[in-house]
Design an enzyme around this catalytic site. Structure first.
Site, PDB file in Angstrom:
ATOM      1  N   ASP A 221       0.829  -1.214   0.000  1.00  0.00           N
ATOM      2  CA  ASP A 221       0.000   0.000   0.000  1.00  0.00           C
ATOM      3  C   ASP A 221       0.863   1.265   0.000  1.00  0.00           C
ATOM      4  O   ASP A 221       1.956   1.291   0.554  1.00  0.00           O
ATOM      5  CB  ASP A 221      -0.902  -0.010   1.242  1.00  0.00           C
ATOM      6  CG  ASP A 221      -2.013   1.026   1.139  1.00  0.00           C
ATOM      7  OD1 ASP A 221      -2.369   1.411   0.004  1.00  0.00           O
ATOM      8  OD2 ASP A 221      -2.512   1.454   2.190  1.00  0.00           O
TER       9      ASP A 221
ATOM     10  N   ARG B 232       0.117   7.684  -2.857  1.00  0.00           N
ATOM     11  CA  ARG B 232       0.722   8.759  -2.068  1.00  0.00           C
ATOM     12  C   ARG B 232       2.174   9.004  -2.478  1.00  0.00           C
ATOM     13  O   ARG B 232       2.637  10.134  -2.541  1.00  0.00           O
ATOM     14  CB  ARG B 232       0.646   8.423  -0.564  1.00  0.00           C
ATOM     15  CG  ARG B 232      -0.689   8.790   0.044  1.00  0.00           C
ATOM     16  CD  ARG B 232      -0.896   8.093   1.362  1.00  0.00           C
ATOM     17  NE  ARG B 232      -1.313   6.705   1.167  1.00  0.00           N
ATOM     18  CZ  ARG B 232      -1.421   5.820   2.145  1.00  0.00           C
ATOM     19  NH1 ARG B 232      -1.084   6.162   3.382  1.00  0.00           N
ATOM     20  NH2 ARG B 232      -1.834   4.606   1.888  1.00  0.00           N
TER      21      ARG B 232
ATOM     22  N   HIS C 149       2.254   2.985  -8.954  1.00  0.00           N
ATOM     23  CA  HIS C 149       2.098   1.539  -9.168  1.00  0.00           C
ATOM     24  C   HIS C 149       3.310   0.987  -9.920  1.00  0.00           C
ATOM     25  O   HIS C 149       3.852  -0.058  -9.571  1.00  0.00           O
ATOM     26  CB  HIS C 149       0.815   1.237  -9.952  1.00  0.00           C
ATOM     27  CG  HIS C 149      -0.430   1.701  -9.253  1.00  0.00           C
ATOM     28  ND1 HIS C 149      -0.675   1.452  -7.919  1.00  0.00           N
ATOM     29  CD2 HIS C 149      -1.513   2.418  -9.691  1.00  0.00           C
ATOM     30  CE1 HIS C 149      -1.848   1.986  -7.573  1.00  0.00           C
ATOM     31  NE2 HIS C 149      -2.366   2.582  -8.633  1.00  0.00           N
TER      32      HIS C 149
ATOM     33  N   THR D  53     -11.029  -6.908  -4.234  1.00  0.00           N
ATOM     34  CA  THR D  53     -12.393  -6.862  -4.792  1.00  0.00           C
ATOM     35  C   THR D  53     -13.013  -5.484  -4.565  1.00  0.00           C
ATOM     36  O   THR D  53     -14.010  -5.153  -5.192  1.00  0.00           O
ATOM     37  CB  THR D  53     -13.285  -7.950  -4.148  1.00  0.00           C
ATOM     38  OG1 THR D  53     -13.128  -7.908  -2.722  1.00  0.00           O
ATOM     39  CG2 THR D  53     -12.927  -9.337  -4.642  1.00  0.00           C
ATOM     40  N   GLU D  54     -12.411  -4.687  -3.675  1.00  0.00           N
ATOM     41  CA  GLU D  54     -12.903  -3.320  -3.432  1.00  0.00           C
ATOM     42  C   GLU D  54     -12.226  -2.294  -4.341  1.00  0.00           C
ATOM     43  O   GLU D  54     -12.704  -1.165  -4.484  1.00  0.00           O
ATOM     44  CB  GLU D  54     -12.676  -2.925  -1.965  1.00  0.00           C
ATOM     45  CG  GLU D  54     -13.622  -3.611  -0.987  1.00  0.00           C
ATOM     46  CD  GLU D  54     -13.385  -5.106  -0.856  1.00  0.00           C
ATOM     47  OE1 GLU D  54     -12.219  -5.528  -0.798  1.00  0.00           O
ATOM     48  OE2 GLU D  54     -14.384  -5.858  -0.854  1.00  0.00           O
TER      49      GLU D  54
ATOM     50  N   LEU E 199       9.914 -21.244  -3.085  1.00  0.00           N
ATOM     51  CA  LEU E 199       8.957 -20.350  -2.425  1.00  0.00           C
ATOM     52  C   LEU E 199       7.679 -20.342  -3.252  1.00  0.00           C
ATOM     53  O   LEU E 199       7.741 -20.412  -4.482  1.00  0.00           O
ATOM     54  CB  LEU E 199       9.557 -18.941  -2.336  1.00  0.00           C
ATOM     55  CG  LEU E 199       8.749 -17.817  -1.696  1.00  0.00           C
ATOM     56  CD1 LEU E 199       9.691 -16.847  -0.974  1.00  0.00           C
ATOM     57  CD2 LEU E 199       7.930 -17.024  -2.714  1.00  0.00           C
TER      58      LEU E 199
ATOM     59  N   ARG F  38      -4.777  -1.162   9.099  1.00  0.00           N
ATOM     60  CA  ARG F  38      -5.956  -2.012   8.863  1.00  0.00           C
ATOM     61  C   ARG F  38      -5.597  -3.120   7.886  1.00  0.00           C
ATOM     62  O   ARG F  38      -4.562  -3.064   7.225  1.00  0.00           O
ATOM     63  CB  ARG F  38      -7.139  -1.183   8.341  1.00  0.00           C
ATOM     64  CG  ARG F  38      -6.835  -0.396   7.087  1.00  0.00           C
ATOM     65  CD  ARG F  38      -8.094   0.332   6.563  1.00  0.00           C
ATOM     66  NE  ARG F  38      -7.721   1.241   5.480  1.00  0.00           N
ATOM     67  CZ  ARG F  38      -7.413   2.523   5.651  1.00  0.00           C
ATOM     68  NH1 ARG F  38      -7.429   3.066   6.852  1.00  0.00           N
ATOM     69  NH2 ARG F  38      -7.084   3.274   4.599  1.00  0.00           N
TER      70      ARG F  38
ATOM     71  N   SER G 189      -7.884  -4.304   5.458  1.00  0.00           N
ATOM     72  CA  SER G 189      -8.559  -4.101   4.175  1.00  0.00           C
ATOM     73  C   SER G 189      -8.980  -5.407   3.486  1.00  0.00           C
ATOM     74  O   SER G 189      -8.789  -5.568   2.286  1.00  0.00           O
ATOM     75  CB  SER G 189      -7.688  -3.261   3.235  1.00  0.00           C
ATOM     76  OG  SER G 189      -7.404  -2.007   3.813  1.00  0.00           O
TER      77      SER G 189
HETATM   78  C1  IPE Z   1      -5.350  -2.668  -0.036  1.00  0.00           C
HETATM   79  O1  IPE Z   1      -5.041  -1.348  -0.196  1.00  0.00           O
HETATM   80  C2  IPE Z   1      -5.391  -3.382  -1.360  1.00  0.00           C
HETATM   81  C3  IPE Z   1      -4.114  -3.599  -2.029  1.00  0.00           C
HETATM   82  C4  IPE Z   1      -2.953  -3.282  -1.562  1.00  0.00           C
HETATM   83  C5  IPE Z   1      -4.214  -4.267  -3.308  1.00  0.00           C
HETATM   84  P1  IPE Z   1      -6.156  -0.224  -0.381  1.00  0.00           P
HETATM   85  O2  IPE Z   1      -5.432   1.055  -0.579  1.00  0.00           O
HETATM   86  O3  IPE Z   1      -7.110  -0.624  -1.439  1.00  0.00           O
HETATM   87  O4  IPE Z   1      -6.910  -0.273   1.021  1.00  0.00           O
HETATM   88  P2  IPE Z   1      -7.726   0.879   1.780  1.00  0.00           P
HETATM   89  O5  IPE Z   1      -8.723   1.422   0.802  1.00  0.00           O
HETATM   90  O6  IPE Z   1      -6.729   1.917   2.182  1.00  0.00           O
HETATM   91  O7  IPE Z   1      -8.324   0.203   2.949  1.00  0.00           O
HETATM   92  C1  IPE Z   2      -1.634   0.170  -3.303  1.00  0.00           C
HETATM   93  O1  IPE Z   2      -1.399   1.547  -3.382  1.00  0.00           O
HETATM   94  C2  IPE Z   2      -1.853  -0.445  -4.662  1.00  0.00           C
HETATM   95  C3  IPE Z   2      -3.232  -0.930  -4.887  1.00  0.00           C
HETATM   96  C4  IPE Z   2      -4.216  -0.844  -4.037  1.00  0.00           C
HETATM   97  C5  IPE Z   2      -3.499  -1.531  -6.167  1.00  0.00           C
HETATM   98  P1  IPE Z   2      -2.584   2.584  -3.404  1.00  0.00           P
HETATM   99  O2  IPE Z   2      -2.977   2.825  -4.822  1.00  0.00           O
HETATM  100  O3  IPE Z   2      -3.673   2.155  -2.520  1.00  0.00           O
HETATM  101  O4  IPE Z   2      -1.866   3.862  -2.837  1.00  0.00           O
HETATM  102  P2  IPE Z   2      -2.447   4.897  -1.782  1.00  0.00           P
HETATM  103  O5  IPE Z   2      -2.892   4.097  -0.599  1.00  0.00           O
HETATM  104  O6  IPE Z   2      -3.569   5.600  -2.449  1.00  0.00           O
HETATM  105  O7  IPE Z   2      -1.308   5.784  -1.461  1.00  0.00           O
HETATM  106 MG    MG Z   3      -4.058   2.428  -0.546  1.00  0.00          MG
END
Ligand code: IPE
Ligand code: IPE
Ligand code: MG
Length: 251
Positions: A31, A35, A48, A77-78, A142, A205, A207
């Site tokens: 995650d 940002r 990404h 899935t969200e 692995l 969290r 998630s």
């Molecule tokens: C969790 O991150 C999903 C992945 C890393 C693929 P999110 O950025 O989607 O989670 P929330 O929205 O902060 O909970």
């Molecule tokens: C995690 O980074 C990658 C995915 C959820 C696919 P984010 O895209 O959630 O990055 P932030 O949390 O918005 O910084």
């Molecule tokens: Mg995120």
């Protein structure tokens, strides 16, 4: 021929851990890409892209210390709730990363498995995942569970549906259902319980990542955005993990 991981470019070597201090199964919530990009005035998608190297460096670092299973949360899935542009980017990106990296993973002896739902997932992503599964099926250094279109609740609901179907068809007796039987319905391939649940970006969290498998996982949250992660961050998390006393409800 299986090759050894290349050392980290800094020359850093893994700390000395005893075998019992190494988690068998590491769950990774990658995650903070958005940002990371925003901080640099770049589009979220650049974050990404920058996160790809982080994952594969962590995998090499995991092999170096003897971790046997890694589950990487690539798309939840969200995540369909994001803008159509970002979803489209993430689909194409996942497809390309799997295609681009599978030979390297194969050389390292990594077995790739896809964990997630086919519903809504791009056909081309599924094709690449299945191709990677086939290519790496015999590997045993692995196991890398690529969690693409994965959601913990979706997984449990799907399992409950399959279980109910078997009961209805007379293939399973109601009184034979227990945790072990239920777990068999969670994934085609058996996933082990998570020992270390590691999330980057500072969010505290889960998630919806691996709820069933993580009930006794040690949680480590790192204040580093995913593109800034490398194997040294994993090793720091392992130092924290090594200090934990795991009881599993006992004393
Ligand atoms: C969790 O991150 C999903 C992945 C890393 C693929 P999110 O950025 O989607 O989670 P929330 O929205 O902060 O909970
Ligand atoms: C995690 O980074 C990658 C995915 C959820 C696919 P984010 O895209 O959630 O990055 P932030 O949390 O918005 O910084
Ligand atoms: Mg995120």
């Amino acid at each position: 021929m299986i090759r050894k991981p290349k050392p980290h470019r800094s020359g850093a070597l893994p700390p000395n851990f005893s075998k019992s201090q190494i988690p068998n199964h590491l769950a990774l919530v990658m995650d903070g890409n958005g940002r990371w990009a925003q901080e640099r005035g770049l589009p979220r998608t650049a974050g990404h892209e920058a996160g790809e190297a982080a994952l594969f460096d962590v995998i090499e670092g995991a092999i170096e210390v003897g971790i046997r299973e890694v589950s990487a949360f690539a798309f939840s899935t969200e995540n369909w709730r994001r803008s159509p542009e970002e979803v489209k980017f993430l689909m194409g990106f996942n497809r390309d990363v799997i295609r681009r990296r599978r030979d390297e993973m194969n050389e390292l002896g990594v077995r790739i498995r896809w964990v997630g739902r086919p519903k809504r997932l791009w056909k081309s992503v599924i094709t690449e995942l299945e191709e990677a599964e086939k290519l790496t099926a015999e590997n045993s250094v692995l196991t890398l569970n690529m969690c693409v279109n994965y959601g913990g609740r979706a997984e449990i609901v799907d399992a409950a549906t399959a279980l109910a179907t078997d009961v209805k068809r007379g293939k399973l007796k109601l009184d034979s259902i227990n945790e072990k039987v239920f777990a068999r319905y969670l994934n085609e391939q058996k996933m082990s319980d998570v020992d270390l649940f590691l999330r980057s970006s500072g969010e505290l969290r889960t998630s919806n990542f691996l709820p069933w498998q993580s009930v006794y996982a040690e949680m480590v949250f790192m204040d580093v955005l995913w593109p800034d992660v490398d194997r040294r961050v994993l090793w720091r998390a392992l130092e924290e993990y090594a200090k934990r006393e795991r009881r599993f409800g006992g004393v």
